[in-house]
Design an enzyme around this catalytic site. Sequence first.
Site, PDB file in Angstrom:
ATOM      1  N   LYS A  54       0.844  -1.207   0.000  1.00 35.13           N
ATOM      2  CA  LYS A  54       0.000   0.000   0.000  1.00 35.13           C
ATOM      3  C   LYS A  54       0.872   1.248   0.000  1.00 35.13           C
ATOM      4  O   LYS A  54       0.644   2.182  -0.768  1.00 35.13           O
ATOM      5  CB  LYS A  54      -0.921   0.011   1.229  1.00 35.13           C
ATOM      6  CG  LYS A  54      -2.107  -0.919   1.106  1.00 35.13           C
ATOM      7  CD  LYS A  54      -2.829  -1.068   2.443  1.00 35.13           C
ATOM      8  CE  LYS A  54      -3.842  -2.190   2.360  1.00 35.13           C
ATOM      9  NZ  LYS A  54      -4.336  -2.644   3.658  1.00 35.13           N
ATOM     10  N   GLN A  98      -5.135  -1.398   9.516  1.00 37.98           N
ATOM     11  CA  GLN A  98      -5.023  -2.741   8.946  1.00 37.98           C
ATOM     12  C   GLN A  98      -5.681  -3.774   9.872  1.00 37.98           C
ATOM     13  O   GLN A  98      -5.436  -3.798  11.077  1.00 37.98           O
ATOM     14  CB  GLN A  98      -3.540  -3.088   8.731  1.00 37.98           C
ATOM     15  CG  GLN A  98      -3.287  -4.408   8.050  1.00 37.98           C
ATOM     16  CD  GLN A  98      -3.751  -4.465   6.591  1.00 37.98           C
ATOM     17  OE1 GLN A  98      -3.803  -3.449   5.911  1.00 37.98           O
ATOM     18  NE2 GLN A  98      -4.090  -5.650   6.127  1.00 37.98           N
ATOM     19  N   ASP A 121     -11.469   2.790   3.768  1.00 37.04           N
ATOM     20  CA  ASP A 121     -11.881   1.388   3.698  1.00 37.04           C
ATOM     21  C   ASP A 121     -13.398   1.267   3.548  1.00 37.04           C
ATOM     22  O   ASP A 121     -13.893   0.198   3.177  1.00 37.04           O
ATOM     23  CB  ASP A 121     -11.506   0.671   5.004  1.00 37.04           C
ATOM     24  CG  ASP A 121     -10.252  -0.174   4.880  1.00 37.04           C
ATOM     25  OD1 ASP A 121      -9.979  -0.680   3.785  1.00 37.04           O
ATOM     26  OD2 ASP A 121      -9.560  -0.321   5.907  1.00 37.04           O
TER      27      ASP A 121
HETATM   28  N1  GUN Z   1      -6.967  -6.724   5.923  1.00 39.35           N
HETATM   29  C1  GUN Z   1      -7.174  -7.470   4.781  1.00 39.35           C
HETATM   30  N2  GUN Z   1      -7.827  -6.737   3.851  1.00 39.35           N
HETATM   31  C2  GUN Z   1      -8.035  -5.517   4.397  1.00 39.35           C
HETATM   32  C3  GUN Z   1      -8.634  -4.319   3.913  1.00 39.35           C
HETATM   33  O1  GUN Z   1      -9.146  -4.242   2.787  1.00 39.35           O
HETATM   34  N3  GUN Z   1      -8.638  -3.276   4.777  1.00 39.35           N
HETATM   35  C4  GUN Z   1      -8.109  -3.350   6.019  1.00 39.35           C
HETATM   36  N4  GUN Z   1      -8.180  -2.266   6.803  1.00 39.35           N
HETATM   37  N5  GUN Z   1      -7.537  -4.446   6.507  1.00 39.35           N
HETATM   38  C5  GUN Z   1      -7.492  -5.516   5.685  1.00 39.35           C
END
Ligand code: GUN
Length: 299
Positions: A54, A98, A121
Site C-alpha cells: 500500500k 489494517q 476502507d
Molecule cells: N486486511 C485485509 N484486507 C483488508 C482491507 O481491505 N482493509 C483493512 N483495513 N484491513 C485488511
Amino acid sequence: MTASIIDGKAFAATVRGKVAEHVTRLKTDHGIMPGLAVVLVGEDPASQVYVRNKGKQTVEVGMNSVEHKLDADTSEADLLALIDQLNSDPAIHGILVQLPLPGHLDSDLVINSIDPAKDVDGFHISNVGLLGTGQKSMVPCTPLGCLMMLRDHHGSLSGLNAVVVGRSNIVGKPMAQLLLGDSCTVTIAHSRTKDIEAMCRQADILVAAVGRPEMVKGDWVKPGATVIDVGINRIPHPTDSAKTKLVGDVDFASASEVAGAITPVPGGVGPMTIACLLANTVTAACRANGLAEPEGLTA
Ligand code: GUN
C-alpha cells in the site's frame, strides 16, 4: 477454455494512472497533496506485506504515505489517541487501520472512531449506512474494484441476475449493495443456502467471496455468465509438495469452460483492491476541499 479473461492487473494499472493524473491536478491547480495514513498494530506477516505494498503504490501515484507501526500490545486508548490525531490532521485525507487487529482491541470501536470522511476502507457504520441507502459514501475497496470491472465488461448491469456467494461485511454485503445500486436483481448466498449450486446457476453475474478454495465448480456456472473470484487461498501445490499455490474461491479450470468471462487468481480482483484504496484517497481529498470528484473512480 471459452471464457474471456478479465485482466485485473491491467485494469488496476489503468485506475492507478487515472489516480496519478488527479493527484497531479490537485497538486498543481490547488496546492493539495493527498495523504494516506496506514496504521498497523503488531507483526502479522501477511499484514506487513499488504501495508508495504500500500505504501509503495501510494508513493508511486504521487501521494503522501504515512505509516504508523505500533507494538502488538498497544493499548486501545493509545490507538484511539493516534486515530484522533490523524482525524484532525488536515494533511491526512485517508486513514486505514489494517485488520485483523490483535484480540485485545475492539475492531468495531476502533473503525468507528475514524472520521467517516477519511474512512477510505468504507468500514465505518456511517459509510455502511450511506451505501445501504444509496447516498454518497466511501465504498469498500474490493467490492468497488469488482464493480468497476463489471461495469467495464458489461456497460449497464441493469436487470441482470447477480448472486454474491459470501456475506462478509468487507466484501459480500457491500458488493450486494453496489450491484443493487446498479439495478441488478441480487441474491446473497452463504454456507446455509439450500441448493447453492442451483442458486448460482441463475446468475448472470456470479461473485465468489467465501474464502473456500475452489468451491465454485463449473457446473455451478450459467453458460456465458461473468464470474468474479474474490478468493485468495494458498493451498499445497498439487504436484510439488515443497511448494504452495494461490487459488481463488472458484475452480478456474472447470468454470472457465462455461463462463463468458472470468477473473483469474492471481491477477484478477487482488490488484484492484489497492488501486481502489488509492482512488478512495483521492476522492476523499477532493471532497475535503469541496472539489469535484474524480470521474470513473467512485461508485
Ligand atoms: N486486511 C485485509 N484486507 C483488508 C482491507 O481491505 N482493509 C483493512 N483495513 N484491513 C485488511
